[in-house]
Design a protein around this motif. Structure first.
Motif, PDB file in Angstrom:
ATOM      1  N   LEU A 160      74.910  24.127  13.184  1.00 12.34           N
ATOM      2  CA  LEU A 160      74.778  23.593  11.833  1.00 12.34           C
ATOM      3  C   LEU A 160      74.580  24.762  10.881  1.00 12.34           C
ATOM      4  O   LEU A 160      73.778  25.657  11.167  1.00 12.34           O
ATOM      5  N   GLN A 161      75.294  24.767   9.779  1.00 14.03           N
ATOM      6  CA  GLN A 161      75.203  25.847   8.803  1.00 14.03           C
ATOM      7  C   GLN A 161      75.163  25.263   7.401  1.00 14.03           C
ATOM      8  O   GLN A 161      75.746  24.203   7.146  1.00 14.03           O
ATOM      9  N   ILE A 162      74.470  25.970   6.513  1.00 16.90           N
ATOM     10  CA  ILE A 162      74.392  25.547   5.123  1.00 16.90           C
ATOM     11  C   ILE A 162      74.622  26.764   4.243  1.00 16.90           C
ATOM     12  O   ILE A 162      73.961  27.793   4.426  1.00 16.90           O
TER      13      ILE A 162
ATOM     14  N   ARG B 191      78.616  26.086  -0.239  1.00 18.32           N
ATOM     15  CA  ARG B 191      79.607  25.018  -0.188  1.00 18.32           C
ATOM     16  C   ARG B 191      79.040  23.731   0.388  1.00 18.32           C
ATOM     17  O   ARG B 191      79.712  22.706   0.405  1.00 18.32           O
ATOM     18  N   GLY B 192      77.805  23.777   0.873  1.00 25.77           N
ATOM     19  CA  GLY B 192      77.171  22.600   1.427  1.00 25.77           C
ATOM     20  C   GLY B 192      76.990  22.707   2.929  1.00 25.77           C
ATOM     21  O   GLY B 192      77.336  23.724   3.550  1.00 25.77           O
ATOM     22  N   PRO B 193      76.467  21.662   3.573  1.00 25.23           N
ATOM     23  CA  PRO B 193      76.235  21.686   5.021  1.00 25.23           C
ATOM     24  C   PRO B 193      77.513  21.432   5.804  1.00 25.23           C
ATOM     25  O   PRO B 193      78.391  20.691   5.354  1.00 25.23           O
TER      26      PRO B 193
ATOM     27  N   VAL C  89      74.092  16.194  15.510  1.00 33.05           N
ATOM     28  CA  VAL C  89      73.640  16.178  14.123  1.00 33.05           C
ATOM     29  C   VAL C  89      72.357  15.364  13.995  1.00 33.05           C
ATOM     30  O   VAL C  89      71.406  15.774  13.310  1.00 33.05           O
ATOM     31  N   ARG C  90      72.299  14.194  14.646  1.00 40.25           N
ATOM     32  CA  ARG C  90      71.089  13.361  14.573  1.00 40.25           C
ATOM     33  C   ARG C  90      69.872  14.095  15.123  1.00 40.25           C
ATOM     34  O   ARG C  90      68.768  13.985  14.583  1.00 40.25           O
ATOM     35  N   SER C  91      70.068  14.875  16.190  1.00 44.07           N
ATOM     36  CA  SER C  91      68.945  15.593  16.795  1.00 44.07           C
ATOM     37  C   SER C  91      68.431  16.719  15.908  1.00 44.07           C
ATOM     38  O   SER C  91      67.332  17.240  16.135  1.00 44.07           O
ATOM     39  N   HIS C  92      69.240  17.126  14.919  1.00 44.65           N
ATOM     40  CA  HIS C  92      68.835  18.204  14.004  1.00 44.65           C
ATOM     41  C   HIS C  92      68.647  17.703  12.575  1.00 44.65           C
ATOM     42  O   HIS C  92      68.662  18.500  11.629  1.00 44.65           O
ATOM     43  N   THR C  93      68.456  16.411  12.419  1.00 40.33           N
ATOM     44  CA  THR C  93      68.329  15.839  11.077  1.00 40.33           C
ATOM     45  C   THR C  93      67.154  16.434  10.309  1.00 40.33           C
ATOM     46  O   THR C  93      67.282  16.791   9.135  1.00 40.33           O
TER      47      THR C  93
ATOM     48  N   TRP D  74      65.660  19.349  10.686  1.00 40.52           N
ATOM     49  CA  TRP D  74      65.971  20.733  10.298  1.00 40.52           C
ATOM     50  C   TRP D  74      66.913  20.755   9.105  1.00 40.52           C
ATOM     51  O   TRP D  74      66.720  21.522   8.153  1.00 40.52           O
ATOM     52  N   LEU D  75      67.941  19.918   9.137  1.00 41.02           N
ATOM     53  CA  LEU D  75      68.936  19.886   8.077  1.00 41.02           C
ATOM     54  C   LEU D  75      68.309  19.485   6.749  1.00 41.02           C
ATOM     55  O   LEU D  75      68.551  20.114   5.711  1.00 41.02           O
TER      56      LEU D  75
END
Length: 234
Positions: free
Chosen positions: A15-17, A20-22, A39-43, A45-46
């Protein structure tokens, strides 16, 4: 929130931000259900990272005009846009003794600037890796550049050391910490106490540099469409 999906030949998920957004980067062929599970497991963090970014201004792209300034090894360098001919890129001292980078007006300025900076970075960091390897009595590995916006550097016994080219903007006292960190991995391919002991033997003030590096990352110039320069340690 719009999350961009990018598939590539990579082996892992990330996952990167940036400005330009995530976005989520995944290997080719990975099932959509696996992507969604990741993605759900890193919600948490995001969401935390998005909150952090909302509290600080987004970086503005560097204005590529004649007379603009940018940092090189912690010192201000003046960008000069010359006539269409000669076509070559030139580094030289200005009349005031400050270094200047001359680009031909006919060039694609952002790409040409990045190419010139990468060339300086490769030459500089090749020498710094050699210096730190000498101190450890280690064979000098291949040195390459990276533009990945997740890590400042990496080290592999098979492919050598990779360093983020944007480090060339920073004072040597900061970029040397990253070089020492990666060279230390030639002896310890981990982050154990033994590894940090090797880092300290090469760079005694590594703790302060580590903190300063995180702050300095937010000040690096954004050139053209390059990602927001906020990598982390390996």
């Amino acid at each position: 929130m719009v999350l961009t999906l990018r598939r590539s030949a990579r082996r892992s998920l990330a996952l990167q931000i940036d400005h330009r957004g995530p976005r989520v980067s995944v290997p080719y062929g990975l099932a959509q259900s696996e992507v969604e599970r990741f993605v759900r497991s890193h919600t948490r963090w995001l969401l935390d990272k998005l909150d952090e970014r909302s509290e600080r201004p987004l970086p503005e792209p560097m204005s590529l005009r004649d007379g603009a300034e940018f940092p090189l090894l912690g010192e201000g360098v003046r960008l000069r846009i010359g006539p269409a001919s000669p076509r070559q890129v030139r580094w030289r001292l200005g009349t005031d003794g400050r270094e200047e980078l001359w680009l031909p007006a006919s060039a694609v300025l952002d790409r040409t600037l990045v190419k010139a900076l990468r060339a300086r970075a490769l030459a500089w960091f090749g020498g710094r890796v050699e210096e730190f390897c000498f101190r450890l009595n280690q064979e000098v590995p291949a040195v390459r550049l990276t533009s990945a916006n997740t890590r400042w550097g990496s080290c592999s016994r098979s492919s050598g050391i990779r360093l983020h080219w944007r480090l060339i903007h920073l004072p040597p006292a900061l970029s040397d910490y990253v070089v020492a960190h990666e060279v230390a991995h030639l002896e310890e391919m981990n982050h154990s106490p033994r590894f940090w002991a090797v880092v300290e033997s090469l760079y005694p003030d590594w703790r302060a540099a580590r903190q300063a590096l995180r702050k300095a990352a937010e000040t690096l110039p954004l050139i053209g469409g390059e990602p927001d320069p906020t990598p982390q340690e390996d």
